[in-house]
Design a protein around this motif. Structure first.
Motif, PDB file in Angstrom:
ATOM      1  N   ALA A 299       0.809  -1.223   0.000  1.00 60.26           N
ATOM      2  CA  ALA A 299       0.000   0.000   0.000  1.00 60.26           C
ATOM      3  C   ALA A 299       0.840   1.270   0.000  1.00 60.26           C
ATOM      4  N   SER A 300       2.009   1.260   0.596  1.00 64.30           N
ATOM      5  CA  SER A 300       2.815   2.480   0.675  1.00 64.30           C
ATOM      6  C   SER A 300       3.599   2.694  -0.616  1.00 64.30           C
ATOM      7  N   GLU A 301       4.023   3.922  -0.822  1.00 68.70           N
ATOM      8  CA  GLU A 301       4.808   4.249  -2.020  1.00 68.70           C
ATOM      9  C   GLU A 301       6.146   3.523  -2.024  1.00 68.70           C
ATOM     10  N   THR A 302       6.774   3.367  -0.876  1.00 63.88           N
ATOM     11  CA  THR A 302       8.052   2.666  -0.838  1.00 63.88           C
ATOM     12  C   THR A 302       7.870   1.190  -1.151  1.00 63.88           C
ATOM     13  N   ALA A 303       6.770   0.602  -0.711  1.00 65.72           N
ATOM     14  CA  ALA A 303       6.508  -0.801  -1.026  1.00 65.72           C
ATOM     15  C   ALA A 303       6.215  -0.964  -2.512  1.00 65.72           C
ATOM     16  N   LEU A 304       5.526   0.008  -3.104  1.00 65.86           N
ATOM     17  CA  LEU A 304       5.205  -0.057  -4.529  1.00 65.86           C
ATOM     18  C   LEU A 304       6.477  -0.012  -5.378  1.00 65.86           C
ATOM     19  N   SER A 305       7.511   0.641  -4.880  1.00 68.61           N
ATOM     20  CA  SER A 305       8.780   0.692  -5.620  1.00 68.61           C
ATOM     21  C   SER A 305       9.509  -0.647  -5.602  1.00 68.61           C
ATOM     22  N   LYS A 306       9.015  -1.603  -4.846  1.00 68.66           N
ATOM     23  CA  LYS A 306       9.621  -2.936  -4.773  1.00 68.66           C
ATOM     24  C   LYS A 306       9.047  -3.887  -5.830  1.00 68.66           C
ATOM     25  N   VAL A 307       8.077  -3.408  -6.630  1.00 71.09           N
ATOM     26  CA  VAL A 307       7.466  -4.226  -7.685  1.00 71.09           C
ATOM     27  C   VAL A 307       8.225  -3.982  -8.982  1.00 71.09           C
ATOM     28  N   PHE A 308       8.675  -5.062  -9.622  1.00 67.80           N
ATOM     29  CA  PHE A 308       9.464  -4.957 -10.851  1.00 67.80           C
ATOM     30  C   PHE A 308       8.820  -5.773 -11.966  1.00 67.80           C
ATOM     31  N   VAL A 309       8.927  -5.242 -13.194  1.00 66.23           N
ATOM     32  CA  VAL A 309       8.461  -5.932 -14.398  1.00 66.23           C
ATOM     33  C   VAL A 309       9.662  -6.047 -15.320  1.00 66.23           C
ATOM     34  N   ARG A 310      10.010  -7.280 -15.683  1.00 66.64           N
ATOM     35  CA  ARG A 310      11.147  -7.520 -16.577  1.00 66.64           C
ATOM     36  C   ARG A 310      10.723  -8.457 -17.699  1.00 66.64           C
TER      37      ARG A 310
END
Length: 164
Positions: free
Chosen positions: A86-97
């Protein structure tokens, strides 16, 4: 006789308190430990579900209005993560490769999400503290590294490749 019985009862009451404390502390520690482990398993399973849903979404080339392909995928993962992202910092942990299926080299730029390529959705480096840290002091946090991948489907006829 009454005086002797009342003194014995006071000593027994003190013994009961001591025995209760000696049993209660380890019991509570075991309960907190079980809850901590169960929470870790629940969080891992929930995040695994979220990246699988992101992968399912990615292979269909679906895009949300006003978003590119990768941004659409990154919005699906937190929506299925039950608040863990839910947090912005947690969202930055999602990666698409994206990877080439023959060489397994990472593909970047325009066209990397072409049919036949492999898409990998991951949550990397997400940390959560143990509940027991409050009781036992500083413990190393739980670290989550979760991945899901699949091969990109072919595009339906008349549909162009979405921009990343």
């Amino acid at each position: 006789m009454n005086m002797r019985h009342s003194r014995r009862r006071l000593r027994q009451a003190g013994n009961n308190i001591l025995e209760s404390a000696l049993v209660l502390v380890p019991t509570l520690a075991m309960i907190v430990g079980i809850v901590d482990v169960a929470f870790g398993v629940f969080a891992h399973t929930t995040l695994q579900h979220a990246v699988r849903e992101g992968t399912r979404y990615a292979v269909t080339y679906s895009v949300k209005s006003g978003m590119g392909h990768d941004a659409s995928i990154k919005s699906v993962v937190p929506a299925n993560a039950m608040g863990f992202l839910a947090s912005e910092t947690a969202l930055s942990k999602v990666f698409v490769r994206y990877y080439d299926p023959a060489t397994f080299t990472e593909q970047t730029g325009t066209g990397s999400n072409a049919p036949g390529n492999i898409v990998e959705i991951s949550v990397e480096g997400l940390t959560r503290n143990w509940i027991a840290s409050a009781l036992l002091g500083k413990l190393a946090p739980m670290n989550f590294y979760i991945r899901s991948s699949d091969r990109m489907e072919g595009l339906p006829s008349g549909v162009s490749l979405p921009t990343r």
